[in-house]
Motif scaffolding. Structure first.
Motif, PDB file in Angstrom:
ATOM      1  N   THR A   7       0.199   0.178  11.386  1.00 14.22           N
ATOM      2  CA  THR A   7       1.028  -1.014  11.229  1.00 14.22           C
ATOM      3  C   THR A   7       1.901  -0.844   9.988  1.00 14.22           C
ATOM      4  O   THR A   7       1.494  -0.234   9.000  1.00 14.22           O
ATOM      5  CB  THR A   7       0.183  -2.290  11.100  1.00 14.22           C
ATOM      6  OG1 THR A   7      -0.646  -2.205   9.925  1.00 14.22           O
ATOM      7  CG2 THR A   7      -0.698  -2.484  12.323  1.00 14.22           C
ATOM      8  N   GLY A   8       3.106  -1.382  10.064  1.00 13.44           N
ATOM      9  CA  GLY A   8       4.013  -1.297   8.922  1.00 13.44           C
ATOM     10  C   GLY A   8       4.490   0.115   8.648  1.00 13.44           C
ATOM     11  O   GLY A   8       4.594   0.534   7.492  1.00 13.44           O
ATOM     12  N   ILE A  13       4.728   3.084   2.063  1.00  7.05           N
ATOM     13  CA  ILE A  13       3.541   3.896   2.315  1.00  7.05           C
ATOM     14  C   ILE A  13       3.365   4.157   3.806  1.00  7.05           C
ATOM     15  O   ILE A  13       3.051   5.270   4.227  1.00  7.05           O
ATOM     16  CB  ILE A  13       2.285   3.211   1.750  1.00  7.05           C
ATOM     17  CG1 ILE A  13       2.372   3.098   0.232  1.00  7.05           C
ATOM     18  CG2 ILE A  13       1.027   3.970   2.150  1.00  7.05           C
ATOM     19  CD1 ILE A  13       1.263   2.261  -0.387  1.00  7.05           C
ATOM     20  N   GLY A  14       3.580   3.124   4.618  1.00  4.62           N
ATOM     21  CA  GLY A  14       3.394   3.257   6.055  1.00  4.62           C
ATOM     22  C   GLY A  14       4.280   4.315   6.666  1.00  4.62           C
ATOM     23  O   GLY A  14       3.837   5.134   7.482  1.00  4.62           O
ATOM     24  N   LYS A  15       5.544   4.317   6.277  1.00  2.00           N
ATOM     25  CA  LYS A  15       6.479   5.321   6.793  1.00  2.00           C
ATOM     26  C   LYS A  15       6.050   6.714   6.374  1.00  2.00           C
ATOM     27  O   LYS A  15       6.077   7.664   7.182  1.00  2.00           O
ATOM     28  CB  LYS A  15       7.888   5.029   6.303  1.00  2.00           C
ATOM     29  CG  LYS A  15       8.926   6.038   6.799  1.00  2.00           C
ATOM     30  CD  LYS A  15      10.313   5.739   6.244  1.00  2.00           C
ATOM     31  CE  LYS A  15      11.322   6.788   6.700  1.00  2.00           C
ATOM     32  NZ  LYS A  15      12.662   6.576   6.120  1.00  2.00           N
ATOM     33  N   ALA A  16       5.667   6.866   5.115  1.00  2.00           N
ATOM     34  CA  ALA A  16       5.252   8.180   4.616  1.00  2.00           C
ATOM     35  C   ALA A  16       4.015   8.680   5.351  1.00  2.00           C
ATOM     36  O   ALA A  16       3.913   9.877   5.689  1.00  2.00           O
ATOM     37  CB  ALA A  16       4.990   8.110   3.117  1.00  2.00           C
ATOM     38  N   ASN A  77      -4.548   0.126   9.368  1.00  2.00           N
ATOM     39  CA  ASN A  77      -3.999  -1.187   9.020  1.00  2.00           C
ATOM     40  C   ASN A  77      -3.328  -1.094   7.662  1.00  2.00           C
ATOM     41  O   ASN A  77      -3.985  -1.130   6.618  1.00  2.00           O
ATOM     42  CB  ASN A  77      -5.126  -2.230   8.997  1.00  2.00           C
ATOM     43  CG  ASN A  77      -5.629  -2.583  10.373  1.00  2.00           C
ATOM     44  OD1 ASN A  77      -4.857  -2.924  11.265  1.00  2.00           O
ATOM     45  ND2 ASN A  77      -6.945  -2.496  10.569  1.00  2.00           N
ATOM     46  N   ASN A  78      -2.010  -0.970   7.682  1.00  2.00           N
ATOM     47  CA  ASN A  78      -1.235  -0.805   6.460  1.00  2.00           C
ATOM     48  C   ASN A  78      -0.334  -1.994   6.158  1.00  2.00           C
ATOM     49  O   ASN A  78      -0.096  -2.307   4.994  1.00  2.00           O
ATOM     50  CB  ASN A  78      -0.393   0.474   6.567  1.00  2.00           C
ATOM     51  CG  ASN A  78       0.709   0.526   5.535  1.00  2.00           C
ATOM     52  OD1 ASN A  78       0.478   0.779   4.354  1.00  2.00           O
ATOM     53  ND2 ASN A  78       1.947   0.272   5.975  1.00  2.00           N
ATOM     54  N   ALA A 218       0.499   9.411   1.066  1.00  3.01           N
ATOM     55  CA  ALA A 218       0.323   9.829   2.461  1.00  3.01           C
ATOM     56  C   ALA A 218      -0.473  11.126   2.557  1.00  3.01           C
ATOM     57  O   ALA A 218      -1.367  11.263   3.403  1.00  3.01           O
ATOM     58  CB  ALA A 218       1.686   9.994   3.127  1.00  3.01           C
ATOM     59  N   THR A 219      -0.161  12.070   1.691  1.00  2.00           N
ATOM     60  CA  THR A 219      -0.879  13.349   1.691  1.00  2.00           C
ATOM     61  C   THR A 219      -2.347  13.146   1.335  1.00  2.00           C
ATOM     62  O   THR A 219      -3.238  13.744   1.955  1.00  2.00           O
ATOM     63  CB  THR A 219      -0.224  14.329   0.701  1.00  2.00           C
ATOM     64  OG1 THR A 219       1.113  14.586   1.120  1.00  2.00           O
ATOM     65  CG2 THR A 219      -0.986  15.642   0.637  1.00  2.00           C
TER      66      THR A 219
END
Length: 241
Positions: A7-8, A13-16, A77-78, A218-219
């Motif tokens: 989500t998001g 952060i979600g995109k990354a 769930n972000n 993300a990493t």
């Protein structure tokens, strides 16, 4: 096939995270109120503050999957919101409701549906909740955000206890991403000291280049996941793993 439902996933952060998992050959579905450009993962627009819409959307995602081909599946769930920054007694009640809905109720609702929909799947199944250190550290002016993240942590713990009691369980963990250079941080720095007395601290973090990048987070999330570093119910800060 390794599947990530996040989500998001349209920014921050979600995109990354969505981009990192896509790069690592996962099939990624992002559920967000908006879409972003120049990405190769699948994007589904939905108002996650609307419970029925959130439930229907995750059901739609599962309807598009070949369940027999899945090796692992994760709900991350972000999506979340800082909400109104102000002291209790000066808050708009509708904004309280909206933020608790997005930060707490929606992850619980989606986790409920995810567990239902994966009940017959015999593979790696997990829920990762992006929480915050604000779940355990009270900040004046952040009552809505702190409360919603504390509730998300408890949701994580309860799901883990319940799933430990069944066969073919779903792992549920929560991760604190630290202080990250996102739109949320930009919004924090714009608040007045009257509304949020710790605002100067966050301004200094930006000035001193002490914010994590979304790509770094993300990493770290991906490494924690793939290296199976967490036990069911764990809640960790990426700075400690």
């Amino acid at each position: 096939m390794n599947v990530l439902i996040i989500t998001g996933g349209s920014n921050g952060i979600g995109k990354a995270i969505a981009e990192k998992y896509t790069l690592e050959k996962h099939t990624v579905f992002s559920i967000s109120r908006s879409k972003t450009t120049n990405v190769s993962y699948q994007q589904i627009t939905a108002d996650l503050s609307n419970t029925s819409e959130a439930v229907n959307t995750i059901k739609t995602v599962f309807s598009e999957l070949d369940l027999n081909a899945i090796s692992s599946i994760t709900l991350l769930n972000n999506a979340g919101s800082l909400g109104e920054v102000n002291t209790v007694g000066n808050l708009d009640f509708e904004k309280i409701q909206q933020t608790i809905q997005l930060n707490t109720i929606t992850p619980l609702v989606l986790s409920n549906e995810f567990i239902k929909l994966t009940k017959e799947l015999h593979c790696k199944k997990q829920i990762i909740n992006i929480s915050s250190g604000a779940a355990t550290s009270p900040y004046s002016g952040w009552s809505i955000y702190c409360t919603s993240k504390a509730a998300l942590d408890m949701t994580t713990r309860v799901i883990a206890i319940e799933q430990n009691e069944v066969d073919n369980d779903v792992k549920c963990v929560a991760i604190y991403p630290g202080v990250v250079d996102t739109n949320m941080q930009a919004a924090i720095r714009k608040t007045s000291e009257k509304e949020f007395k710790n605002v100067q601290h966050f301004k200094e973090l930006k000035e001193n280049n002490e914010l994590y990048s979304p790509e770094f987070v993300a990493t770290k999330v991906y490494q924690i996941d793939i290296q199976n570093q967490l036990e069911n119910g764990d809640i960790v800060d990426i700075r400690t793993v």
